[in-house]
Design a protein around this motif. Structure first.
Motif, PDB file in Angstrom:
ATOM      1  N   VAL A  29       1.103  -1.372   0.093  1.00  0.00           N
ATOM      2  CA  VAL A  29      -0.043   0.091   0.182  1.00  0.00           C
ATOM      3  C   VAL A  29       1.080   1.337   0.129  1.00  0.00           C
ATOM      4  CG1 VAL A  29      -1.745   1.196   1.158  1.00  0.00           C
ATOM      5  CG2 VAL A  29      -1.845  -1.128   1.318  1.00  0.00           C
ATOM      6  N   TRP A  30       0.678   1.935  -0.909  1.00  0.00           N
ATOM      7  CA  TRP A  30       1.319   3.365  -0.972  1.00  0.00           C
ATOM      8  C   TRP A  30       0.856   4.607  -0.139  1.00  0.00           C
ATOM      9  CZ3 TRP A  30       5.963   4.113  -2.941  1.00  0.00           C
ATOM     10  CH2 TRP A  30       6.561   3.144  -3.796  1.00  0.00           C
ATOM     11  N   TYR A  31       1.471   5.048   0.864  1.00  0.00           N
ATOM     12  CA  TYR A  31       0.846   5.847   1.831  1.00  0.00           C
ATOM     13  C   TYR A  31       1.486   7.443   1.620  1.00  0.00           C
ATOM     14  CZ  TYR A  31      -0.700   2.190   4.694  1.00  0.00           C
ATOM     15  OH  TYR A  31      -1.277   1.073   5.242  1.00  0.00           O
ATOM     16  N   PRO A  32       0.678   8.377   1.371  1.00  0.00           N
ATOM     17  CA  PRO A  32       1.196   9.694   0.963  1.00  0.00           C
ATOM     18  C   PRO A  32       1.949  10.287   2.110  1.00  0.00           C
ATOM     19  CG  PRO A  32      -1.075   9.887   1.905  1.00  0.00           C
ATOM     20  CD  PRO A  32      -0.919   8.444   1.834  1.00  0.00           C
ATOM     21  N   ILE A  33       3.128  11.029   1.805  1.00  0.00           N
ATOM     22  CA  ILE A  33       4.280  11.535   2.776  1.00  0.00           C
ATOM     23  C   ILE A  33       3.892  13.028   2.578  1.00  0.00           C
ATOM     24  CG2 ILE A  33       6.420  11.760   3.444  1.00  0.00           C
ATOM     25  CD1 ILE A  33       5.148   8.978   4.113  1.00  0.00           C
ATOM     26  N   LYS A  34       3.940  13.808   3.804  1.00  0.00           N
ATOM     27  CA  LYS A  34       4.295  15.249   3.577  1.00  0.00           C
ATOM     28  C   LYS A  34       5.318  15.702   4.954  1.00  0.00           C
ATOM     29  CE  LYS A  34       0.062  16.219   6.059  1.00  0.00           C
ATOM     30  NZ  LYS A  34      -1.374  17.043   6.116  1.00  0.00           N
ATOM     31  N   LYS A  35       5.437  16.818   4.945  1.00  0.00           N
ATOM     32  CA  LYS A  35       6.390  17.473   6.084  1.00  0.00           C
ATOM     33  C   LYS A  35       5.652  16.858   7.474  1.00  0.00           C
ATOM     34  CE  LYS A  35       8.486  21.636   8.147  1.00  0.00           C
ATOM     35  NZ  LYS A  35       8.611  22.846   8.113  1.00  0.00           N
ATOM     36  N   ASN A  36       6.646  16.368   8.333  1.00  0.00           N
ATOM     37  CA  ASN A  36       6.400  15.873   9.820  1.00  0.00           C
ATOM     38  C   ASN A  36       5.451  14.692   9.688  1.00  0.00           C
ATOM     39  OD1 ASN A  36       7.691  17.844  11.283  1.00  0.00           O
ATOM     40  ND2 ASN A  36       5.877  19.355  11.082  1.00  0.00           N
ATOM     41  N   THR A  37       5.477  13.796   8.606  1.00  0.00           N
ATOM     42  CA  THR A  37       5.145  12.643   8.659  1.00  0.00           C
ATOM     43  C   THR A  37       5.984  11.434   8.966  1.00  0.00           C
ATOM     44  OG1 THR A  37       3.397  12.961   6.641  1.00  0.00           O
ATOM     45  CG2 THR A  37       4.019  10.686   6.858  1.00  0.00           C
ATOM     46  N   ILE A  38       5.466  10.611   9.940  1.00  0.00           N
ATOM     47  CA  ILE A  38       6.407   9.469  10.432  1.00  0.00           C
ATOM     48  C   ILE A  38       5.715   8.256   9.807  1.00  0.00           C
ATOM     49  CG2 ILE A  38       6.844   7.953  12.378  1.00  0.00           C
ATOM     50  CD1 ILE A  38       7.672  10.647  13.717  1.00  0.00           C
ATOM     51  N   ILE A  39       6.482   7.261   9.155  1.00  0.00           N
ATOM     52  CA  ILE A  39       6.122   5.760   8.965  1.00  0.00           C
ATOM     53  C   ILE A  39       6.769   4.992   9.785  1.00  0.00           C
ATOM     54  CG2 ILE A  39       6.297   4.135   7.241  1.00  0.00           C
ATOM     55  CD1 ILE A  39       4.098   6.145   6.407  1.00  0.00           C
ATOM     56  N   HIS A  40       6.194   4.029  10.536  1.00  0.00           N
ATOM     57  CA  HIS A  40       6.910   3.056  11.239  1.00  0.00           C
ATOM     58  C   HIS A  40       6.491   1.488  10.625  1.00  0.00           C
ATOM     59  CE1 HIS A  40       2.991   2.332  13.332  1.00  0.00           C
ATOM     60  NE2 HIS A  40       2.599   3.570  13.299  1.00  0.00           N
ATOM     61  N   ILE A  41       7.816   0.815  10.433  1.00  0.00           N
ATOM     62  CA  ILE A  41       7.668  -0.339   9.828  1.00  0.00           C
ATOM     63  C   ILE A  41       8.095  -1.562  10.791  1.00  0.00           C
ATOM     64  CG2 ILE A  41       8.637  -1.504   7.795  1.00  0.00           C
ATOM     65  CD1 ILE A  41       8.479   0.866   6.495  1.00  0.00           C
ATOM     66  N   SER A  42       7.575  -2.738  10.859  1.00  0.00           N
ATOM     67  CA  SER A  42       7.893  -3.810  11.518  1.00  0.00           C
ATOM     68  C   SER A  42       8.888  -4.996  10.727  1.00  0.00           C
ATOM     69  CB  SER A  42       6.603  -4.493  11.903  1.00  0.00           C
ATOM     70  OG  SER A  42       6.001  -3.903  12.803  1.00  0.00           O
ATOM     71  N   LYS A  43       9.451  -5.608  11.447  1.00  0.00           N
ATOM     72  CA  LYS A  43      10.466  -6.662  10.939  1.00  0.00           C
ATOM     73  C   LYS A  43       9.637  -7.453  10.206  1.00  0.00           C
ATOM     74  CE  LYS A  43      13.019 -10.730  11.943  1.00  0.00           C
ATOM     75  NZ  LYS A  43      13.687 -11.534  12.967  1.00  0.00           N
ATOM     76  N   GLY A  44       9.914  -7.620   8.681  1.00  0.00           N
ATOM     77  CA  GLY A  44       9.046  -8.753   8.027  1.00  0.00           C
ATOM     78  C   GLY A  44       8.255  -7.949   6.925  1.00  0.00           C
ATOM     79  N   GLN A  45       8.065  -6.571   6.965  1.00  0.00           N
ATOM     80  CA  GLN A  45       7.061  -5.902   6.045  1.00  0.00           C
ATOM     81  C   GLN A  45       7.784  -5.444   4.784  1.00  0.00           C
ATOM     82  OE1 GLN A  45       5.323  -2.748   9.057  1.00  0.00           O
ATOM     83  NE2 GLN A  45       3.571  -3.670   7.993  1.00  0.00           N
ATOM     84  N   ILE A  46       6.861  -5.505   3.761  1.00  0.00           N
ATOM     85  CA  ILE A  46       7.482  -4.644   2.471  1.00  0.00           C
ATOM     86  C   ILE A  46       7.575  -3.440   2.392  1.00  0.00           C
ATOM     87  CG2 ILE A  46       7.199  -5.059  -0.199  1.00  0.00           C
ATOM     88  CD1 ILE A  46       7.720  -7.850   1.360  1.00  0.00           C
ATOM     89  N   ASN A  47       8.646  -2.883   2.025  1.00  0.00           N
ATOM     90  CA  ASN A  47       9.011  -1.568   2.097  1.00  0.00           C
ATOM     91  C   ASN A  47       9.535  -0.923   0.895  1.00  0.00           C
ATOM     92  OD1 ASN A  47       9.412   1.341   3.222  1.00  0.00           O
ATOM     93  ND2 ASN A  47      11.480   0.415   3.006  1.00  0.00           N
ATOM     94  N   ALA A  48       9.223   0.234   0.333  1.00  0.00           N
ATOM     95  CA  ALA A  48       9.833   0.954  -0.856  1.00  0.00           C
ATOM     96  C   ALA A  48       9.658   2.487  -0.673  1.00  0.00           C
ATOM     97  CB  ALA A  48       9.247   0.505  -2.084  1.00  0.00           C
ATOM     98  N   PHE A  49      10.825   3.348  -1.019  1.00  0.00           N
ATOM     99  CA  PHE A  49      10.780   4.714  -0.807  1.00  0.00           C
ATOM    100  C   PHE A  49      10.482   5.316  -2.091  1.00  0.00           C
ATOM    101  CE2 PHE A  49      13.571   3.415   2.658  1.00  0.00           C
ATOM    102  CZ  PHE A  49      13.252   4.076   3.692  1.00  0.00           C
ATOM    103  N   GLN A  50      10.120   6.452  -2.193  1.00  0.00           N
ATOM    104  CA  GLN A  50      10.223   7.410  -3.244  1.00  0.00           C
ATOM    105  C   GLN A  50      10.772   8.475  -3.276  1.00  0.00           C
ATOM    106  OE1 GLN A  50       6.556   9.410  -5.402  1.00  0.00           O
ATOM    107  NE2 GLN A  50       6.653   7.430  -6.446  1.00  0.00           N
TER     108      GLN A  50
END
Length: 293
Positions: free
Chosen positions: A66-87
């Motif tokens: 799932v792609w989550y929108p990012i803006k200033k002062n956004t925090i994303i927390h990810i657990s071990k085993g999850q799928i991740n990708a940056f843009q």
């Protein structure tokens, strides 16, 4: 074309590291084309926990497809085993705090009992937090980064890291509390967490909600009530969501064939798994794998 999504291990450059690291988003973006076997903007599975604090810019980040929108002062927390990708977009800045499961488990002992519920519980909450403008959370990230990168003193540094990590963790848990539905430690929550633990152990052998209700010594109706009040879906819906996510992760992070995966997940016929997967995702297993690799 690569055959699967890479599994990124924890690999801190600081010597004698106990399981925690911090880097800037800008530094990761700058070296994205230099990493031989991994491109951070391509989907990858993490073998550690991660807190990403975006201090400038707008973008999006992939978490478990799932792609989550990012803006200033956004925090994303990810657990071990999850799928991740940056843009990595122009002007994107911030910090990435990484730590191993063993480090987190040690820290949990020093945190209030319910601090772990909202953070790093992917099945209960969204991975996104929006930090208010008047919050001082950034000050602690700045301090952690300064201590970690500039300090030449090794004496007692680990205790400094642990203290700052605990402060950051507690502050984010507090912010999460006000940005999610209110969830206290109740008998229903405890039972739901037991159900989730049983599912993580037995999902390959049973997709039947009655099976888990029997294990918990409660009725199917009671288990449904618990799931609806905790995560807003029935027990069967939660089982399906869990199984489909596990199938997605296995499909993109291994060479396993969909027929073999079907048997591993407890389906007697591969065609039944294909139908089940397509019903819940809109993709066949093979087309889903091609979409994400």
């Amino acid at each position: 074309m690569q055959k699967d999504i890479p599994n990124i291990e924890f690999n801190a450059k600081k010597p004698n590291n106990s399981g925690i690291d911090i880097l800037t988003i800008e530094s990761l973006a700058a070296r994205k084309d230099l990493v031989k076997d991994h491109h951070p903007e391509k989907a990858h599975q993490v073998a550690f926990n991660m807190i990403v604090y975006y201090t400038e810019g707008e973008s999006q980040q992939l978490v478990d497809f799932v792609w989550y929108p990012i803006k200033k002062n956004t925090i994303i927390h990810i657990s071990k085993g999850q799928i991740n990708a940056f843009q990595f977009t122009k002007g994107l800045k911030g910090y990435i705090l990484l730590f191993t499961d063993s480090y987190l488990q040690k820290q949990i002992n020093a945190l209030p009992k319910n601090e772990i519920i909202r953070l790093f519980n992917a099945h209960l909450f969204s991975p996104i937090i929006q930090v208010p403008k008047d919050s001082n959370v950034l000050s602690y990230f700045n301090l952690f980064y300064e201590e970690y990168t500039n300090s030449k003193e090794d004496y007692n540094q680990e205790n400094t890291y642990k203290s700052l990590h605990s402060i950051i963790f507690s502050k984010l848990e507090r912010l999460k509390q006000y940005q999610t539905f209110h969830l206290k430690r109740t008998d229903k929550l405890e039972m739901f967490l037991q159900f989730k633990s049983l599912l993580e152990t037995h999902y390959k052998s049973s997709r039947n909600a009655d099976f888990y209700a029997d294990k918990l010594n409660i009725t199917y109706k009671h288990l449904n009530t618990i799931c609806k009040s905790t995560v807003g879906v029935t027990a069967k819906q939660f089982i399906d969501q869990f199984l489909v996510l596990e199938a997605k992760r296995l499909l993109v992070n291994s060479d396993i064939k969909s027929t073999e995966l079907a048997y591993n997940l407890g389906f007697e016929e591969p065609t039944n798994f294909v139908k089940y997967f397509k019903k819940h995702t809109g993709f066949t297993p093979n087309s889903f794998k091609k979409e994400y690799i």
